[in-house]
Design an enzyme around this catalytic site. Structure first.
Site, PDB file in Angstrom:
ATOM      1  N   ARG A   1      -8.602   1.043   9.199  1.00 22.40           N
ATOM      2  CA  ARG A   1      -8.096  -0.175   9.986  1.00 22.40           C
ATOM      3  C   ARG A   1      -9.140  -1.130  10.667  1.00 22.40           C
ATOM      4  NH1 ARG A   1      -2.310   0.644   9.328  1.00 22.40           N
ATOM      5  NH2 ARG A   1      -1.528  -0.571   9.468  1.00 22.40           N
TER       6      ARG A   1
ATOM      7  N   ARG B   1      12.528  -3.237  10.902  1.00 25.73           N
ATOM      8  CA  ARG B   1      11.043  -2.420  11.607  1.00 25.73           C
ATOM      9  C   ARG B   1      11.156  -3.033  12.859  1.00 25.73           C
ATOM     10  NH1 ARG B   1       6.607   0.079   8.290  1.00 25.73           N
ATOM     11  NH2 ARG B   1       4.623  -1.295  10.372  1.00 25.73           N
TER      12      ARG B   1
ATOM     13  N   ARG C   1      11.841  -6.839   4.867  1.00 27.37           N
ATOM     14  CA  ARG C   1      12.004  -5.567   4.819  1.00 27.37           C
ATOM     15  C   ARG C   1      12.785  -5.180   6.001  1.00 27.37           C
ATOM     16  NH1 ARG C   1       5.851  -2.964   4.896  1.00 27.37           N
ATOM     17  NH2 ARG C   1       6.074  -3.445   7.055  1.00 27.37           N
TER      18      ARG C   1
ATOM     19  N   LYS D   1       1.037  -0.840  -0.800  1.00 26.20           N
ATOM     20  CA  LYS D   1      -0.130  -0.176   0.027  1.00 26.20           C
ATOM     21  C   LYS D   1       1.363   1.552   0.003  1.00 26.20           C
ATOM     22  CE  LYS D   1      -2.025  -0.997   4.029  1.00 26.20           C
ATOM     23  NZ  LYS D   1      -1.871  -1.861   4.288  1.00 26.20           N
TER      24      LYS D   1
ATOM     25  N   ARG E   1       0.457  -8.461  14.164  1.00 26.90           N
ATOM     26  CA  ARG E   1      -0.488  -8.024  13.092  1.00 26.90           C
ATOM     27  C   ARG E   1      -1.356  -8.289  12.101  1.00 26.90           C
ATOM     28  NH1 ARG E   1       4.884  -5.259  11.574  1.00 26.90           N
ATOM     29  NH2 ARG E   1       3.748  -3.851   9.828  1.00 26.90           N
TER      30      ARG E   1
HETATM   31  P1  ADP Z   1       1.496  -1.838   7.746  1.00 27.72           P
HETATM   32  O1  ADP Z   1       3.085  -1.882   7.246  1.00 27.72           O
HETATM   33  O2  ADP Z   1       0.930  -2.534   8.793  1.00 27.72           O
HETATM   34  O3  ADP Z   1       1.013  -0.716   6.642  1.00 27.72           O
HETATM   35  P2  ADP Z   1       2.019   0.705   8.970  1.00 27.72           P
HETATM   36  O4  ADP Z   1       2.518   2.072   8.921  1.00 27.72           O
HETATM   37  O5  ADP Z   1       0.311   0.914   8.057  1.00 27.72           O
HETATM   38  O6  ADP Z   1       1.955  -0.381   8.844  1.00 27.72           O
HETATM   39  O7  ADP Z   1       1.200   1.509  10.707  1.00 27.72           O
HETATM   40  C1  ADP Z   1       1.836   0.661  11.974  1.00 27.72           C
HETATM   41  C2  ADP Z   1       1.626   0.809  13.051  1.00 27.72           C
HETATM   42  O8  ADP Z   1       0.419   2.229  13.106  1.00 27.72           O
HETATM   43  C3  ADP Z   1       0.152  -0.056  12.818  1.00 27.72           C
HETATM   44  O9  ADP Z   1       1.014  -1.499  13.291  1.00 27.72           O
HETATM   45  C4  ADP Z   1      -0.743   0.322  14.569  1.00 27.72           C
HETATM   46  O10 ADP Z   1      -0.376   0.115  15.783  1.00 27.72           O
HETATM   47  C5  ADP Z   1      -0.712   2.039  14.095  1.00 27.72           C
HETATM   48  N1  ADP Z   1      -1.609   1.996  12.969  1.00 27.72           N
HETATM   49  C6  ADP Z   1      -1.326   2.946  11.854  1.00 27.72           C
HETATM   50  N2  ADP Z   1      -3.130   3.166  11.748  1.00 27.72           N
HETATM   51  C7  ADP Z   1      -3.433   3.383  12.342  1.00 27.72           C
HETATM   52  C8  ADP Z   1      -4.605   3.117  12.302  1.00 27.72           C
HETATM   53  N3  ADP Z   1      -5.263   3.712  11.515  1.00 27.72           N
HETATM   54  N4  ADP Z   1      -5.424   3.152  13.416  1.00 27.72           N
HETATM   55  C9  ADP Z   1      -4.474   2.300  14.146  1.00 27.72           C
HETATM   56  N5  ADP Z   1      -3.417   1.888  14.194  1.00 27.72           N
HETATM   57  C10 ADP Z   1      -3.538   2.406  13.167  1.00 27.72           C
END
Ligand code: ADP
Ligand code: ZN
Length: 232
Positions: free
Chosen positions: A90, A156, A127, A15, A167
């Site tokens: 989410r 990360r 990653r 994404k 996750r």
């Molecule tokens: P991913 O690699 O899963 O796409 P993101 O970078 O989008 O991860 O998000 C990392 C973390 O930030 C998530 O695991 C969560 O803890 C928090 N987070 C991000 N966006 C949201 C959201 N819309 N609602 C709740 N928590 C969020």
């Protein structure tokens, strides 16, 4: 019509990479809630301090906090011609709040990137991101420095294997229901995310065309119904 894009899909679906490309090629701001939170952690704001432990466990930050962040961001003028949302909503609660925020604006085009579970685990386990600017590095190509700023590449914290599994579990429980929430809309499209990034990108472009046409047809129908007062 504004180009209001929403990226759906599990962690590791790509994404962020694709959202970044839209921002570049279409000149719309990318709104990544993961990035906003990581920045908040980095600068040590109130939200950042509270979010850090939650993120490190792979859990979700509260709907209330996330909805507030996104509402504020979407009020900024640079979103008038469109935006690409990555990482939000989410939960179904977040999606419902977003519909309220978007009530007077052009329809959301919802792009769901689908990737098999085994591939996600493989991707997230390998990653690397830049320690300095947070950019994703291309998977498994042996680069050691960030292409954007030259910073050191590290894993990360929430890509640790146990956290990855958590996750994905949380994704299935809290975020997958969003697919059902959006599926009924004429502006919803699914894309095969297991393909090479360029093919995913061209499929997404085609999906936006098709979804945009769907949105226009829907808007015209609503307009006609409102004008004539006829039943659809
Ligand atoms: P991913 O690699 O899963 O796409 P993101 O970078 O989008 O991860 O998000 C990392 C973390 O930030 C998530 O695991 C969560 O803890 C928090 N987070 C991000 N966006 C949201 C959201 N819309 N609602 C709740 N928590 C969020
Ligand atoms: Zn960097």
């Amino acid at each position: 019509m504004a180009l209001n894009l929403l990226m759906l899909g599990p962690p590791g679906a790509g994404k962020g990479t694709q959202a970044e490309r839209f921002a570049r090629t279409r000149g719309i701001p990318k709104i990544s809630t993961g990035e906003i939170l990581r920045d908040a952690v980095h600068t040590g704001t109130d939200i950042g301090r509270r979010a850090r432990a939650i993120m490190d466990r792979g859990e979700l930050v509260s709907d209330e906090v996330m909805i507030g962040i996104v509402r504020d961001r979407l009020e900024k003028d640079d979103t008038a011609d469109g935006f690409v949302l990555d990482g939000f909503p989410r939960t179904v609660e977040q999606a419902a709040a977003l519909d309220t925020i978007m009530a007077a604006r052009d329809a959301l085009i919802v792009l769901d990137i689908v990737v098999p579970e085994a591939e996600l685990v493989r991707r997230l386990g390998t990653r690397m991101i830049c320690e300095n600017c947070g950019a994703n590095a291309p998977i498994g190509d042996g680069t050691v420095a960030c292409m954007r700023c030259g910073g050191r590449l590290v894993q990360r914290a929430d890509d640790d294997q146990a956290v990855v599994i958590e996750r994905l579990k949380i994704y299935h429980r809290q975020s997958e229901p969003l697919v059902e929430y959006y599926r009924v809309r004429p502006t919803f499209r699914q894309i095969d995310g297991a393909q090479p990034p360029d093919k995913v990108a061209s499929d997404l472009d085609a999906a936006i065309e098709a979804a945009g046409a769907g949105a226009v047809t829907l808007a015209k129908t609503v307009d006609r119904v409102l004008r004539r007062g006829v039943q659809p």
